[in-house]
Design an enzyme around this catalytic site. Structure first.
Site, PDB file in Angstrom:
ATOM      1  CG  ASN A 106       6.147 -55.436   2.642  1.00 65.33           C
ATOM      2  OD1 ASN A 106       6.489 -55.709   1.781  1.00 65.33           O
ATOM      3  ND2 ASN A 106       4.705 -55.077   2.225  1.00 65.33           N
ATOM      4  CE  LYS A 149       4.742 -51.199   2.472  1.00 68.30           C
ATOM      5  NZ  LYS A 149       4.324 -49.823   2.598  1.00 68.30           N
ATOM      6  CG  HIS A 188       0.060 -54.320   0.516  1.00 71.00           C
ATOM      7  ND1 HIS A 188       0.230 -53.354   0.311  1.00 71.00           N
ATOM      8  CD2 HIS A 188       0.936 -55.079   2.056  1.00 71.00           C
ATOM      9  CE1 HIS A 188       0.339 -52.672   2.035  1.00 71.00           C
ATOM     10  NE2 HIS A 188       1.127 -53.422   2.594  1.00 71.00           N
ATOM     11  CD  GLU A 191      -0.450 -52.842   5.884  1.00 71.40           C
ATOM     12  OE1 GLU A 191       0.455 -52.773   6.495  1.00 71.40           O
ATOM     13  OE2 GLU A 191      -1.001 -53.160   4.353  1.00 71.40           O
ATOM     14  CB  SER A 204       2.403 -47.022  11.437  1.00 65.02           C
ATOM     15  OG  SER A 204       2.099 -45.415   9.956  1.00 65.02           O
TER      16      SER A 204
HETATM   17  P1  PGA Z   1       4.780 -49.453   7.069  1.00 67.32           P
HETATM   18  O1  PGA Z   1       4.055 -50.373   5.828  1.00 67.32           O
HETATM   19  O2  PGA Z   1       4.710 -50.051   7.511  1.00 67.32           O
HETATM   20  O3  PGA Z   1       5.524 -48.848   6.712  1.00 67.32           O
HETATM   21  O4  PGA Z   1       3.095 -48.408   7.917  1.00 67.32           O
HETATM   22  C1  PGA Z   1       3.342 -52.256   6.467  1.00 67.32           C
HETATM   23  C2  PGA Z   1       3.200 -52.151   4.916  1.00 67.32           C
HETATM   24  O5  PGA Z   1       2.254 -51.252   4.083  1.00 67.32           O
HETATM   25  O6  PGA Z   1       3.115 -53.169   4.482  1.00 67.32           O
END
Ligand code: PGA
Length: 240
Positions: free
Chosen positions: A11, A13, A101, A161, A202
Site C-alpha cells: 500500500n 498511500k 482502511h 489491521e 508495521s
Molecule cells: P504500515 O501501514 O505497514 O506502514 O504500518 C500499513 C497500512 O496502513 O496499510
C-alpha cells in the site's frame, strides 16, 4: 477464496510519482517472478493506468506475480461526483481494491455503510475487495446488514489491521503475532465460515515471518516497508 499464499499487498498511500514507481516496478518485478502468491501493488490513481500498461504489455507480461490494486474506490456507481473514481472505471485496470482502511475512516469520515456500498460495487465490477477490519466490532455491521459482505465473504480478502499497529513517523509498532492470529481466527468465527485474512500494521523484513507462520494469517498488508524496493525485496525473501 483460492488465492495461492502468501498474499502480499503493498500500500503506497500518497507516496511516489510515476518515475519513482516505474523504477520500483523495474527493480521488484523480475525478482518476485517465483514468489508463491500474488504481490499486489496499490499505487495512487494517476499511477494505476501506466502501471497496468507496464505490467500487461500487448507483447505479454514479464511481471506476472505483480498484480494491481487501487487504494480505494467511490461509494457511488457513477454520476456527478467530482473527484471520485468508480469501480467500473477501474475494472479493466486493476483486479483488487483496498476498502475500509482506517485512514479513510479517520481522515475522510467513512463509515460501515460506505464500506458495504464499496464492497458491493467492487464485486459488481469483478474486482476483489481487500477489506480492512480495524476493530472486530465493525463486523457486527456487516453481519447485521446481512447480504453483501457475509454472502460474498469467499470473494473478499480481509485484513486485520488495528490502527494502533500502523507505523508512525517511520516507527514500527506491530501487533503481537499471537493476538493477530487470534483476531484473524475470530473473523472466520464471526462469519461462520473460513475466510482469507491478512494481517496489516508495521510489517517489516524482521517480523514478517512471525506473522506468516500463524495458521490464520494468509499474508500481509505492507505500508512503510514497501516504499524502498530493497527493503521490500528483503521482506519478500523472508516470506517465501
Ligand atoms: P504500515 O501501514 O505497514 O506502514 O504500518 C500499513 C497500512 O496502513 O496499510
Amino acid at each position: 477464496m483460492n488465492e495461492p499464499r502468501p498474499i502480499v499487498v503493498a500500500n503506497f498511500k500518497a507516496h511516489k510519482n510515476w518515475d519513482e514507481m516505474e523504477s520500483w516496478i523495474d527493480q521488484v518485478g523480475s525478482s518476485v517472478r517465483d514468489f508463491a502468491g500474488p504481490v499486489i501493488i496499490c499505487p495512487s490513481y494517476p499511477i494505476l493506468a501506466s502501471a497496468s500498461s507496464k505490467l500487461n504489455p500487448p507483447t505479454g507480461g514479464q511481471n506476472s506475480k505483480l498484480k494491481l490494486g487501487a487504494q480505494d474506490i467511490s461509494k457511488f456507481e457513477e454520476g456527478p461526483y467530482t473527484g471520485e473514481v468508480s469501480a467500473s472505471q477501474l475494472a479493466k485496470i486493476c483486479q483488487y481494491a483496498i476498502v475500509g482502511h482506517s485512514e479513510r475512516r479517520k481522515y475522510f469520515a467513512e463509515g460501515d455503510g460506505d464500506v458495504i456500498q464499496k464492497v458491493d460495487l467492487l464485486l459488481k465490477s469483478e474486482i476483489t475487495p481487500i477489506l480492512c477490519v480495524s476493530d472486530l466490532k465493525q463486523l457486527d455491521a456487516y453481519v447485521n446488514e446481512g447480504k453483501t459482505v457475509v454472502d460474498n465473504a469467499q470473494k473478499i480478502i480481509f485484513v486485520y489491521e488495528p490502527p494502533s499497529a500502523i507505523s508512525k513517523d517511520r516507527d514500527y509498532r506491530p501487533e503481537d503475532p499471537q493476538v493477530a492470529d487470534q483476531n484473524a481466527a475470530e473473523i472466520s468465527r464471526i462469519f461462520n465460515q473460513n475466510v482469507l485474512t491478512l494481517y496489516g500494521g508495521s510489517i517489516n523484513p524482521e517480523n514478517i515471518k512471525a506473522f506468516l507462520s500463524k495458521e490464520n494469517i494468509a499474508g500481509g498488508l505492507v505500508g512503510q516497508a514497501c516504499l524502498d524496493a530493497d527493503t521490500f525485496l528483503q521482506l519478500i525473501s523472508k516470506s517465501a
